[in-house]
Each structure stands twice: as C-alpha cells, then as structure tokens.
Write a protein that holds these residues in place. Structure first.
Motif, short mmCIF file in Angstrom:
data_model
loop_
_atom_site.label_atom_id
_atom_site.label_comp_id
_atom_site.label_asym_id
_atom_site.label_seq_id
_atom_site.Cartn_x
_atom_site.Cartn_y
_atom_site.Cartn_z
N ALA A 65 0.84 -1.20 0.00
CA ALA A 65 0.00 0.00 0.00
C ALA A 65 0.88 1.26 0.00
N LEU A 66 1.93 1.20 0.78
CA LEU A 66 2.84 2.34 0.90
C LEU A 66 3.56 2.61 -0.42
N GLN A 67 4.00 1.53 -1.07
CA GLN A 67 4.71 1.66 -2.34
C GLN A 67 3.76 2.24 -3.41
N ILE A 68 2.49 1.86 -3.36
CA ILE A 68 1.50 2.40 -4.33
C ILE A 68 1.32 3.90 -4.10
N ARG A 69 1.16 4.28 -2.83
CA ARG A 69 0.91 5.69 -2.53
C ARG A 69 2.13 6.57 -2.78
N LEU A 70 3.31 6.12 -2.30
CA LEU A 70 4.50 6.97 -2.44
C LEU A 70 4.91 7.09 -3.91
N SER A 71 4.51 6.10 -4.75
CA SER A 71 4.81 6.17 -6.18
C SER A 71 3.74 6.94 -6.94
N GLY A 72 2.81 7.55 -6.23
CA GLY A 72 1.74 8.31 -6.89
C GLY A 72 0.91 7.41 -7.80
N HIS A 73 0.71 6.15 -7.39
CA HIS A 73 -0.11 5.18 -8.13
C HIS A 73 0.51 4.80 -9.48
N ASP A 74 1.79 5.12 -9.70
CA ASP A 74 2.49 4.68 -10.92
C ASP A 74 2.93 3.24 -10.67
N THR A 75 2.40 2.30 -11.45
CA THR A 75 2.58 0.87 -11.15
C THR A 75 4.03 0.41 -11.27
N MET A 76 4.49 -0.28 -10.25
CA MET A 76 5.86 -0.85 -10.27
C MET A 76 5.85 -2.20 -10.97
N PRO A 77 6.97 -2.55 -11.64
CA PRO A 77 7.10 -3.94 -12.13
C PRO A 77 7.01 -4.89 -10.93
N PRO A 78 6.42 -6.08 -11.14
CA PRO A 78 6.12 -6.94 -9.99
C PRO A 78 7.33 -7.33 -9.14
N VAL A 79 8.50 -7.53 -9.72
CA VAL A 79 9.65 -7.92 -8.88
C VAL A 79 9.97 -6.81 -7.88
N ALA A 80 9.92 -5.55 -8.35
CA ALA A 80 10.22 -4.41 -7.47
C ALA A 80 9.13 -4.25 -6.41
N ARG A 81 7.90 -4.46 -6.85
CA ARG A 81 6.75 -4.35 -5.93
C ARG A 81 6.90 -5.36 -4.80
N GLU A 82 7.25 -6.60 -5.15
CA GLU A 82 7.40 -7.63 -4.12
C GLU A 82 8.64 -7.38 -3.26
N ALA A 83 9.68 -6.79 -3.85
CA ALA A 83 10.86 -6.45 -3.03
C ALA A 83 10.46 -5.45 -1.95
N CYS A 84 9.65 -4.47 -2.31
CA CYS A 84 9.16 -3.50 -1.31
C CYS A 84 8.37 -4.21 -0.21
N ALA A 85 7.50 -5.14 -0.63
CA ALA A 85 6.66 -5.83 0.34
C ALA A 85 7.51 -6.70 1.29
#
Ligand code: ZN
Length: 377
Positions: free
Chosen positions: A126-146
């Motif tokens: 949720a934090l990565q979505i908000r701090l990125s201004g809803h600009d979608t991250m590639p899934p590997v990066a998204r999961e690294a954040c999580a």
C-alpha cells in the motif's frame, strides 16, 4: 504478460543475468537471512487485534525506517482494510482502486505471527502504491518493497520484543523454503525454456534476495526512493551486483561470535586464527612462511591497528587486509589482502570505507580495537 520473455522485457532483465542471481544464491554467496538468529528462549507470542498490531507495531516499524516524514504517515493512515471473502481470490492482496483513492489491504486475521508478517507485507504494498503516486511498479520491485516491509518489522521487533523477533525470524526462514525453494526452481526452469507461461510466483525469488540486500544497505542508501519510484523501480534493485556474486564460493569458516569487551585477548586470538585460516585457503605463499615470521608480522599489524577482518552477513570470515601508513601519516599502502572466497571487490569497498571512516591516518591514534574490527556488512 503471457510468457517469461514478456516478464524479462518488462523488468529490463535478461535470462542469463537472472540465472546468475539464482546461481549466486545456490552457491551460498547471497544471504537469505536479514539478521543473525535469536538466542532468546522460546515463548508464546500473543498478538492483539489487527488494528492494534497495525497502529502499534507495523506503523512504527515502517515509519522509523522510511524517513519519518508526513507522506509516509499519511499514506499508512489512509490504508483501508477488508476481509478476504470465500468467493474471491484466496491469497492476501492489496488493491489499488485506480482513482487515486487509498489502497485496500485484503487479508484474513487469525492473530498469528505469520498474519502479522503478512500485514507488514501488504501495508508495504500500500505504501509503495501511494509513495509512487499510483504509478505501477514492475512486480519484482513491488514484491521487493513488500518483503522489505516484513524485514523492517523483523528489525523493529529485534529492538522491542525479543520473543516476537524470534518468532518472526522463524516465519521468514520457513517461508524462504518455498520462495527460495520451489519458486526458485520453477523460475530457473522457466528461464531455460523459451515460451514458458508467466506465473506470478516467478517474481518472488529475485524480489526476496534483493530485499535482503537492500535491507542490509538501508543505512547507507535509504529505502524511500525505491518506494517512491513507481515504473522506474528496477534501477533501485541491486540485480547486477547480486549476479556478479555468481562466481563466489561461500565461506566455509565458522561464524565469529560478537566481540567480548571483557575478554579482548580472546577476541584477538580468534581474529588471528581467522586470518590464519583465510591465508591457508588463499595460499599465495603466506601459509608457507615460518610460523615465527608469520606470527611476528600479524602481531605487528595487530599492535599498529593496521589490519581489517571482513565478515559476511552470517559473520563468517571472508577476507582480511593489512596495510602500512607512510611516516607522515598521509598515505596508506596495502600490504596484503586475502579474499579466498572470491569477493575481492566487496573486501576492497569495505576496506576503503573502513579507512575513510578512520580518516586514513588513524593508525597513529589509539582507537579501540573493538571499533576498528567491527564487522562490515
Ligand atoms: Zn506481495
């Protein structure tokens, strides 16, 4: 995204690079553990309700490590929660509603330690979505954040709640068995056969390993930029440096205990022993010297504090260096560096940092041997 090739293209990765990352992990050169295991006694951990866990544990864990700024606090407090429904997807997930509205974390809560880890994971999404201004991250990066969210929780518990820390670290280790076991094997197979269908779990192995690396470097590099990087997130993941470790061999030496301030003599012997074992593996002549000559040289460097022992993430010795300082104290000359397990670059970087932090001339000052020999990470 249908095939493994699409996945590689989306992440701007090539198959060989990813295979090298997996090979580096299999060779033992990349750690899967964020922190050394706890020696706290086993104790039952009782967790309060989800909302309390969120406010009192997850929020402080994430805020404390992601620059304590208003953005981070606001983003966390805006998160909405929903229960998993039996007719919907069965795995916990985080939804970006797509209209700039707050992300929704969808998960079940049974009050277990793995639920808490899951809560940190989803809140980090949720934090990565908000701090990125809803600009979608590639899934590997998204999961690294999580996964980083989970590690920041582990780190927070290590400072505030030993029993919880132990339980969370055990959860992390157990979950590694699938992320770095079956998932890693499946990714490796997919990479070796063109046209293999894309599966979401293919994202986990590289994300998991990158999270451990980023967690280890967070003091120097911070994490906020990654969380705010949206579509450009891949440049924040150390994929190349992880792949470069593929040729390394893991240290087979025993981990070093933490320094014991009350017994400096014991520490000195242990470190001398580690250097000797490194020299035997490294060879290049030092282990063929007469014992008296070898010992006299080691003793001199120890006394002059011109020796540096490098430990890996598991506190196993991986190399050491000795140097001499010019009579005016202005320049440093490397006398010997032994890195038998291959990672010369890491040894050099650590040594440079060490000399830089010490002002490069501190061989003439009497800094404590403990501070000087502190492990680098
Ligand atoms: Zn996730």
């Amino acid at each position: 995204m249908n095939r493994i090739e699409d996945w590689l293209e989306l992440h701007r990765l090539d198959a060989t690079l990813v295979q090298d990352v997996l090979a580096a992990y299999r060779a033992g050169a990349l750690s899967s553990q964020p922190l050394p295991a706890s020696d706290a006694p086993d104790a039952t951990v009782r967790l309060p309700a989800r909302h309390e866990c969120f406010v009192n544990i997850v929020v402080p864990a994430l805020v404390g490590s992601l620059d304590d700024d208003v953005d981070v606090r606001d983003a966390l407090h805006d998160i909405e929660f929903a229960e998993l429904h039996s007719d919907g997807p069965r795995n916990p997930h985080t939804v970006d509603p797509g209209n700039g509205g707050p992300p929704i974390v969808v998960m079940a809560w049974r009050g277990r330690v793995d639920d808490l880890a899951c809560l940190a994971h989803e809140c980090a999404h949720a934090l990565q979505i908000r701090l990125s201004g809803h600009d979608t991250m590639p899934p590997v990066a998204r999961e690294a954040c999580a996964f980083l969210g989970e590690l920041l929780l582990v780190d927070h518990a290590s400072r505030h709640n030993p029993a919880l820390f132990k339980a969370l670290l055990q959860t992390w280790t157990i979950e590694n068995e699938s992320y770095l076991g079956a998932d890693l094997d499946a990714l490796s197979d997919a990479l070796s056969k063109s046209g293999t269908a894309y599966q979401y779990r293919q994202n986990y192995p590289v994300a998991r390993l990158a999270a451990v690396q980023l967690f280890g470097r967070r003091a120097q590099h911070g994490l906020h930029d990654l969380f705010a990087s949206g579509g450009g997130a891949m440049k924040h993941l150390p994929v190349e440096s992880m792949a470069n470790r593929a040729g390394d061999v893991a240290s087979h030496l025993a981990p070093m205990p933490e320094s014991d301030a009350d017994r400096p003599g014991m520490d000195a012997y242990r470190r001398l022993g580690a250097r000797t074992l490194l020299d035997i593996d490294y060879w290049k002549g030092a282990s063929e010297e007469r014992i008296g000559d070898y010992y006299a040289r080691q003793l001199r460097h120890g006394r002059e504090r011109t020796v540096f022992l490098a430990l890996d993430d598991d506190r196993k010795p991986v190399g050491y260096a000795t140097w001499s300082v010019s009579p005016d104290g202005g320049s440093v000359t490397l006398a010997r560096q032994a890195a038998p397990f291959g990672d010369h670059l890491a040894l050099q970087r650590a040594l440079e940092q060490h000399l830089h932090a010490a002002g490069a001339v501190d061989a003439h000052h009497s800094r404590s041997a403990r501070a000087r020999q502190a492990a680098w990470r």
